[in-house]
Motif scaffolding. Sequence first.
Motif, PDB file in Angstrom:
ATOM      1  N   GLU A 169       9.479  -0.534   0.159  1.00 37.42           N
ATOM      2  CA  GLU A 169       8.215  -1.076   0.243  1.00 37.42           C
ATOM      3  C   GLU A 169       6.886  -0.438   0.568  1.00 37.42           C
ATOM      4  OE1 GLU A 169       7.468  -4.294  -1.258  1.00 37.42           O
ATOM      5  OE2 GLU A 169       9.513  -4.788  -1.888  1.00 37.42           O
ATOM      6  N   ALA A 170       7.213   0.038   1.867  1.00 36.30           N
ATOM      7  CA  ALA A 170       6.251   1.157   2.403  1.00 36.30           C
ATOM      8  C   ALA A 170       5.880   2.184   1.661  1.00 36.30           C
ATOM      9  CB  ALA A 170       6.933   1.622   3.818  1.00 36.30           C
ATOM     10  N   ALA A 171       6.961   2.781   0.739  1.00 36.23           N
ATOM     11  CA  ALA A 171       6.520   3.806  -0.206  1.00 36.23           C
ATOM     12  C   ALA A 171       5.676   3.378  -1.267  1.00 36.23           C
ATOM     13  CB  ALA A 171       7.890   4.409  -0.674  1.00 36.23           C
ATOM     14  N   ARG A 172       6.126   2.210  -1.777  1.00 30.79           N
ATOM     15  CA  ARG A 172       5.190   1.667  -2.748  1.00 30.79           C
ATOM     16  C   ARG A 172       3.724   1.519  -2.537  1.00 30.79           C
ATOM     17  NH1 ARG A 172      10.054  -0.656  -4.979  1.00 30.79           N
ATOM     18  NH2 ARG A 172       9.904  -2.467  -3.352  1.00 30.79           N
ATOM     19  N   VAL A 173       3.746   0.883  -1.074  1.00 32.92           N
ATOM     20  CA  VAL A 173       2.204   0.587  -0.683  1.00 32.92           C
ATOM     21  C   VAL A 173       1.261   2.034  -0.455  1.00 32.92           C
ATOM     22  CG1 VAL A 173       0.950  -0.166   1.207  1.00 32.92           C
ATOM     23  CG2 VAL A 173       3.134  -1.414   0.409  1.00 32.92           C
ATOM     24  N   ASP A 174       2.361   2.948  -0.101  1.00 34.30           N
ATOM     25  CA  ASP A 174       1.681   4.157   0.138  1.00 34.30           C
ATOM     26  C   ASP A 174       1.323   4.923  -1.285  1.00 34.30           C
ATOM     27  OD1 ASP A 174       1.393   3.873   2.713  1.00 34.30           O
ATOM     28  OD2 ASP A 174       3.335   5.064   3.020  1.00 34.30           O
ATOM     29  N   GLY A 175       1.832   4.402  -2.526  1.00 31.84           N
ATOM     30  CA  GLY A 175       1.505   4.657  -3.771  1.00 31.84           C
ATOM     31  C   GLY A 175       2.639   5.795  -4.318  1.00 31.84           C
ATOM     32  N   ALA A 176       3.845   5.930  -3.745  1.00 30.86           N
ATOM     33  CA  ALA A 176       4.993   6.655  -3.991  1.00 30.86           C
ATOM     34  C   ALA A 176       5.485   6.254  -5.440  1.00 30.86           C
ATOM     35  CB  ALA A 176       5.835   6.827  -2.861  1.00 30.86           C
ATOM     36  N   LYS A 187       9.570   9.918  -6.447  1.00 29.46           N
ATOM     37  CA  LYS A 187       9.167  10.389  -5.063  1.00 29.46           C
ATOM     38  C   LYS A 187       9.937   9.302  -4.148  1.00 29.46           C
ATOM     39  CE  LYS A 187       4.928  12.824  -4.855  1.00 29.46           C
ATOM     40  NZ  LYS A 187       3.561  13.006  -4.411  1.00 29.46           N
ATOM     41  N   GLN A 188      10.294   8.282  -4.539  1.00 25.64           N
ATOM     42  CA  GLN A 188      11.190   7.346  -3.864  1.00 25.64           C
ATOM     43  C   GLN A 188      12.683   7.798  -3.958  1.00 25.64           C
ATOM     44  OE1 GLN A 188      10.778   3.173  -5.139  1.00 25.64           O
ATOM     45  NE2 GLN A 188       8.297   3.720  -5.567  1.00 25.64           N
TER      46      GLN A 188
END
Length: 303
Positions: free
Chosen positions: A196-203, A207-208
Amino acid sequence: MNLKFIDRLKAQWQLQAMVWPGILLMIIFSFIPMFGLIIAFQDYSPLDGFRNSEFVGLDNFKAFLGDSDFYNVLTNTIGISLLKLLIGFPLEIVLAILINELRTGPFKKFSQTVSYLPHFLSWVILGGMFITWLSSSGLVNSLLMALHLTNDPIPFLTNPNGYWWVATLSDIWKEVGWGTILYLAAMAGIDPSLYEAARVDGAKKLKQIRYITLPGISHIIVLMFVLRVGSVLGSNLEQALVLQNGSNIHRSEVIDLYVYHLGLTQGDFSFATAVGIFSSVVSVILLLGANFLTKRVNDSSIF
């Protein structure tokens, strides 16, 4: 100290009652039979038994190290095992990641079930299937000729130079799905909030996978890699037994099959046991070496 030990045994008597039967079975069926390894140092005869058979020291080990057939067998074993390791090992990780990325639902369960099924088929059944599929009039040749990829049938199982690839790809087809289980279990333990944090940061998805999924299962990757390296000298006896024929025997004879032929079909028990001990010792060395290497490179090991 002794009182503490006795008190601890009393406190854990339920666990002790479950563990000791397993330990006794291991001692009876795994450790006591090791006494039979002594025949590797004898000119063993079943009529004379352990006590009266002539002691020959390391003669059996010198005999197979000087046998030209043994080096061909060793080359086949290492060649097939390395192909399985180099192709099959990363393929299991890739397939596990792809299955894990599927949305939960019938298709994900269907994909997992289909990939697991070949593991439950014995090589006796699969051997017959592959011999039929790879024959000159079989499914594979018919398909290749229908697609105009070849004009003549390819002799997959009678061409000795192609046997390593047949053994490697058929083993991967059978085991790659089953090999994903531990990776999928490890992925299920990764904290979803990281994604969730990675998606918020645009990953993006790649990259995930690179920064969350792969580091999250790195300990399982190390464990499986070390175990795979330790079993390099074991190239699936059942597979070689069913796929071997007179044309490919020069490329399909592996150590386990070599020991089987010497020990059971020719009755040379001492020589076969010496080859088996050599294979086991080398496997332990490879296991320790791989464990040491992963500990130095990745600071992770299984012991």
